[in-house]
Design an enzyme around this catalytic site. Structure first.
Site, PDB file in Angstrom:
ATOM      1  N   ASP A  74       0.831  -1.206   0.000  1.00 51.70           N
ATOM      2  CA  ASP A  74       0.000   0.000   0.000  1.00 51.70           C
ATOM      3  C   ASP A  74       0.863   1.253   0.000  1.00 51.70           C
ATOM      4  O   ASP A  74       2.085   1.185   0.183  1.00 51.70           O
ATOM      5  CB  ASP A  74      -0.985   0.006   1.181  1.00 51.70           C
ATOM      6  N   ASN A 143      -8.538  -0.827  13.625  1.00 51.67           N
ATOM      7  CA  ASN A 143      -9.955  -1.017  13.273  1.00 51.67           C
ATOM      8  C   ASN A 143     -10.160  -2.294  12.445  1.00 51.67           C
ATOM      9  O   ASN A 143     -11.197  -2.465  11.831  1.00 51.67           O
ATOM     10  CB  ASN A 143     -10.461   0.201  12.478  1.00 51.67           C
ATOM     11  N   HIS A 145      -8.325  -3.172   9.830  1.00 51.41           N
ATOM     12  CA  HIS A 145      -7.902  -3.072   8.425  1.00 51.41           C
ATOM     13  C   HIS A 145      -6.666  -3.931   8.178  1.00 51.41           C
ATOM     14  O   HIS A 145      -5.869  -4.182   9.085  1.00 51.41           O
ATOM     15  CB  HIS A 145      -7.699  -1.618   7.977  1.00 51.41           C
ATOM     16  N   GLU A 150      -9.956  -0.661   4.454  1.00 54.31           N
ATOM     17  CA  GLU A 150     -10.627  -0.093   5.617  1.00 54.31           C
ATOM     18  C   GLU A 150     -12.032  -0.671   5.764  1.00 54.31           C
ATOM     19  O   GLU A 150     -12.662  -1.032   4.763  1.00 54.31           O
ATOM     20  CB  GLU A 150     -10.763   1.427   5.422  1.00 54.31           C
TER      21      GLU A 150
HETATM   22  C1  F6R Z   1       1.025  -0.670   6.453  1.00 54.15           C
HETATM   23  C2  F6R Z   1      -0.279  -1.347   6.504  1.00 54.15           C
HETATM   24  C3  F6R Z   1      -1.173  -1.255   7.689  1.00 54.15           C
HETATM   25  C4  F6R Z   1      -0.480  -1.642   8.998  1.00 54.15           C
HETATM   26  C5  F6R Z   1      -1.453  -1.538  10.184  1.00 54.15           C
HETATM   27  C6  F6R Z   1      -0.751  -1.816  11.502  1.00 54.15           C
HETATM   28  O1  F6R Z   1       1.673  -0.929   5.221  1.00 54.15           O
HETATM   29  O2  F6R Z   1      -0.622  -1.981   5.562  1.00 54.15           O
HETATM   30  O3  F6R Z   1      -2.293  -2.078   7.476  1.00 54.15           O
HETATM   31  O4  F6R Z   1       0.006  -2.942   8.885  1.00 54.15           O
HETATM   32  O5  F6R Z   1      -2.024  -0.275  10.234  1.00 54.15           O
HETATM   33  O6  F6R Z   1       0.214  -0.822  11.730  1.00 54.15           O
HETATM   34  P1  F6R Z   1       1.227  -0.914  12.962  1.00 54.15           P
HETATM   35  O7  F6R Z   1       2.038  -2.133  12.745  1.00 54.15           O
HETATM   36  O8  F6R Z   1       2.041   0.340  12.888  1.00 54.15           O
HETATM   37  O9  F6R Z   1       0.383  -1.009  14.196  1.00 54.15           O
END
Ligand code: F6R
Length: 260
Positions: A74, A143, A145, A150
């Site tokens: 992403d 959340n 995701h 999302e």
């Molecule tokens: C980032 C991504 C997000 C993160 C998620 C958890 O490339 O795809 O889905 O994996 O937001 O983020 P952290 O690990 O910072 O809690």
């Protein structure tokens, strides 16, 4: 936990060092089993210790540069590689450069193209051309995701541009020291991720406990996109004690294989 097609495993790490080691062991094992299989990787904070453990093994000569195509999961829309908030730059810094992976072997998903629909189609075609995803290394959003899929995102969600939810923007604000968080992301679709042969979900911290429980033990729901990960052929959850606390074997199901 039930996995429709295959097996699922929960590996619980009792320390930060164990979390890094377990994650690295699992990823390395999957690479060894299928050296050419495409690998898609999350950024964010959770994978960092695992990436650093892989990098340390590479530096010590214990792990060679993976020979598989690497796929970007992403990116923020409108953010160039030179922007400090670039997720590609993050992947490069934490994973590609330390493991000496040539940028030309990366299937990019860019947030700066004039035509994002064309970019998403090109990306999906490029992943299909290398045989689809073998391994997806994912984090879990606060959340539910995965990538920037999302809520609400269902299992057929395609690669696309999505507005970031307030929860994701608040979570992403931790990364950027007060810099503005972009309002849109471009993400590999949940449909593509669910088709991976293996998903490794990395989850750490007490703040992820409730969403992990809802993801593995609650009903499948577009409101918790990660709940669909139970559909993948092989799901391996690497969690720390704080995130996994309170998950009972009954909730996890018969394929639960705890490791400490
Ligand atoms: C980032 C991504 C997000 C993160 C998620 C958890 O490339 O795809 O889905 O994996 O937001 O983020 P952290 O690990 O910072 O809690």
């Amino acid at each position: 936990m039930s996995s429709r097609d295959g097996e699922a495993e929960l590996l619980v790490a009792s320390s930060d060092a164990t979390f890094a080691r377990l994650g690295a062991d699992v990823i390395r094992g999957i690479w060894d089993d299928c050296p050419g299989g495409a690998t898609i990787l999350a950024t964010g904070w959770t994978p960092i210790p695992v990436f650093r453990e892989l990098a340390a093994r590479h530096t010590r000569g214990e792990l060679s540069t993976p020979q598989c195509p690497i796929v970007q999961l992403d990116e923020y829309v409108g953010v160039e590689d030179s922007d400090p908030r670039s997720l590609y730059a993050w992947l490069d810094r934490e994973f590609l450069t330390p493991l000496e992976i040539d940028a030309s072997s990366v299937i990019r998903l860019r947030g700066t193209t004039a035509d994002s629909e064309e970019e998403c189609s090109r990306f999906e075609a490029a992943v299909a051309a290398v045989g689809g995803l073998h391994l997806a290394v994912l984090g879990l959003g606060p959340n539910g995701h995965v990538g920037f899929n999302e809520p609400p995102s269902g299992p057929t969600a395609r690669t696309r541009v999505v507005p970031l939810s307030p929860e994701s923007m608040a979570s992403n604000a931790r990364y950027w020291n007060g810099a503005e968080v972009p309002v849109e992301g471009i993400t590999a679709g949940l449909d593509l991720l669910l088709a991976a042969d293996v998903v490794v979900l990395l989850v750490a911290g007490a703040h992820k406990r409730e969403i992990l429980r809802r993801s593995v033990a609650g009903p499948e729901s577009p409101e918790v996109p990660a709940s669909y990960l139970r559909r993948v052929s092989r799901l391996i959850i690497v969690a720390d004690d704080d995130a996994a606390a309170g998950l009972t074997p009954e909730e996890i199901g018969s394929r639960h294989q705890p490791r400490i």
